[in-house]
Scaffold this active site. Structure first.
Site, PDB file in Angstrom:
ATOM      1  NE  ARG A 122      32.961  56.833  88.625  1.00  0.00           N
ATOM      2  CZ  ARG A 122      32.448  56.203  87.580  1.00  0.00           C
ATOM      3  NH1 ARG A 122      31.399  56.702  86.965  1.00  0.00           N
ATOM      4  NH2 ARG A 122      32.980  55.080  87.142  1.00  0.00           N
ATOM      5  CD  GLN A 127      38.947  63.119  86.677  1.00  0.00           C
ATOM      6  OE1 GLN A 127      39.967  63.363  86.047  1.00  0.00           O
ATOM      7  NE2 GLN A 127      37.786  63.662  86.383  1.00  0.00           N
ATOM      8  CG  ASP A 130      37.314  56.183  89.076  1.00  0.00           C
ATOM      9  OD1 ASP A 130      36.977  55.055  89.487  1.00  0.00           O
ATOM     10  OD2 ASP A 130      36.538  56.931  88.439  1.00  0.00           O
ATOM     11  CB  SER A 133      37.355  55.135  85.657  1.00  0.00           C
ATOM     12  OG  SER A 133      36.180  55.735  86.149  1.00  0.00           O
ATOM     13  CE1 TYR A 231      29.360  53.909  88.481  1.00  0.00           C
ATOM     14  CE2 TYR A 231      29.309  55.492  90.274  1.00  0.00           C
ATOM     15  CZ  TYR A 231      29.949  54.481  89.595  1.00  0.00           C
ATOM     16  OH  TYR A 231      31.191  54.049  90.008  1.00  0.00           O
TER      17      TYR A 231
END
Length: 524
Positions: A122, A127, A130, A133, A231
């Site tokens: 991350r 991104q 990802d 996500s 997280y």
């Protein structure tokens, strides 16, 4: 090299790892694309669409695995699929390496290189890859839709001729990607939304989306999300007890509860206990997005929807992204395409598996007959750690009183000095100036003083419109200048002309600025 996407064998999985649009982009990188017949049908992508995009449609999974240099999948491969891996072949898929030691060993033994999409670090530049996500975003949105499907009222409040309908109260536990998506959806539907998270840095994000963040009256500082890659971290027993006590307080008021709390490589923490379910009103709904890891609710049954004795519906589906297969496949295939873009820097249709790259190294779990999981931490922090806020020292009542007295004395001294200087200037001018001049001069000085006091007390945000209007009004001085233009003195005429010019700028500029300021508040 050829990229192949087989049909998912996991029961109920409707997603596909390659769409016709993503295939076109992959071909621009120099790759050939293939797909198993019917692989995209459940997601709404017919074989004909793939053929139109230049994708080869193979009749069987065996043929596809054999013909492909790179295999892209959604779900963790089954044991039978893992056996199909060959020397030098690359697999890009969700792989669950922390709980799939047998799969990693099988891939290593067969010489396959495996990239696990859930292991993408991350960091900012990753991104676009990802996939966790991407799928969590869909799961959060779909959770609210499922809640609405099982909830017997409107989300938004209404006042109708038939009666008043109160708005639904929604509590989202966990404000990660899925939680924020759920918050945004519930708020847009008109619900009164509450959210809780153990990470203090997400409070501002929650409130910016129109929800109310649930704070605990607890002194223990929680771990910064930067320390855990964004997280949540494991909480202390004392914090957990305070958390559960808060949930018990909220349970009777909530109509819908959506739980999203997960900690990587651990069972889901139990946050909504049996007594909390019993305290909820009949007709309430619980959507447990952590059901695949055991569930945040004590009574959740994975992949099932149950109704408790007191009429609370608990939904434990584990396939929320798959229930929006077209959208999920589009996003996931885009994540895959971005990963392959990084793997193909020359755009020549050949993989360059650069293990010095933070993203590629972090996501690789087997490479050249070696298990490379777990990866080293990335060179760049996942997210910036919050700087500790400086706490202003608390003053005692005596110190506050002393500070106020000192400030009053300083202000008084400044005002007395200014008045003394002003009085001295007026006295000096009065000694040499005629009486007729002094009458106008005193009025001018008082006008300047009053104007200064008025303008100084106005908030900075109002200075522009205020000065625009006052400039336009005060420019009536142009009339005096016009009357003096006919004077016989050249100097008076010159000064009058300059006054007219400057006053004209004030008039037109003032109204122009005022108009622009007013336009900012218009809808169209």
């Amino acid at each position: 090299m050829k990229i192949g996407a087989p049909k998912e064998t996991f029961e109920g999985e409707n997603r596909v790892a390659m769409t016709p649009d993503s295939a076109l982009q992959l071909q621009k990188l120099g790759y050939e694309c293939a797909i198993e017949a019917g692989a995209g049908k459940a997601a709404g992508f017919a074989d004909a669409l793939y053929k139109d995009a230049g994708v080869e449609v193979l009749k069987s999974a065996a043929a596809l695995w054999k013909a492909s240099d790179i295999v892209v999948k959604v779900r963790q491969p089954s044991a039978a699929e893992t056996k199909r891996l060959t020397q030098g072949q690359t697999l890009i898929s969700f792989f669950n390496p922390a709980a799939n030691a047998d799969g990693m060993e099988a891939a290593r033994a067969q010489g396959a290189n495996v990239i696990a999409m859930e292991m993408v670090p991350r960091i900012s530049r990753a991104q676009k890859m990802d996939a966790l996500s991407s799928m969590a975003n869909i799961a959060g949105y779909r959770a609210v839709i499922e809640a609405g499907n099982n909830f017997g009222r409107f989300f938004t409040g209404q006042i109708t001729a038939a009666g008043k309908v109160p708005p639904a109260k929604v509590l989202v536990v966990g404000a990660g990607v899925a939680g924020l998506a759920a918050i945004g959806t519930a708020t847009s539907l008109g619900a009164i939304t509450y959210a809780f998270d153990v990470r203090p840095e997400v409070a501002e994000q929650v409130e910016s989306m129109g929800a109310q963040f649930v704070f605990l009256d607890f002194e223990e500082a929680q771990a910064d999300g930067a320390a855990t890659g964004g997280y949540a971290a494991v909480s202390s027993p004392e914090f957990r007890e305070a958390q559960l006590a808060k949930f018990r307080e909220l349970a009777p008021e909530m109509d819908i509860v959506i739980t999203t709390a997960l900690i990587p490589n651990r069972e889901a923490p139990e946050l909504w206990t049996e007594d909390m379910v019993a305290a909820m009103k009949p007709g309430s709904v619980i959507i447990d997005l952590a059901a695949e890891k055991g569930g945040n609710c004590k009574l959740t049954v994975p992949d099932e929807k149950i109704v408790t004795k007191n009429g609370v519906t608990i939904v434990g589906y584990t396939d929320f992204p798959s229930r929006m297969a077209a959208q999920a496949s589009t996003l996931y295939s885009t994540n895959i395409r971005h990963m392959l873009t990084d793997l193909t820097p020359e755009k020549d249709g050949k993989i360059n598996h650069n293990m010095e790259d933070d993203v590629i190294r972090g996501a690789t779990v087997t490479f050249e007959k070696e298990i490379t999981f777990p990866p080293p931490p990335p060179k760049i922090a996942a997210i910036a750690a919050q700087k500790p806020k400086e706490v202003a020292p608390q003053l005692t009542p005596e110190e506050k009183r002393a500070a106020e007295v000192a400030a009053f004395k300083a202000q008084t001294k400044q005002q007395v000095t200014l008045l003394a200087v002003g009085a001295a200037v007026l006295l000096g001018v009065g000694l040499v100036a005629p009486a007729s001049f002094m009458q106008h001069f005193i009025v001018f000085v008082l006008a300047v003083f009053v104007g200064f006091q008025v303008i100084w007390g106005v908030a900075h945000s109002l200075h522009t419109p205020l000065m625009a209007v006052t400039n336009a009004i005060s420019s009536i001085i142009i009339l005096g200048a016009l009357m003096q233009i006919g004077s016989g003195s050249f100097i008076v005429i010159l000064l009058a002309a300059v006054s007219v010019f400057m006053a004209g700028i004030n008039i037109f500029g003032g109204f122009l600025v005022t108009r622009r300021m007013l336009a900012m508040f218009q809808k169209s």
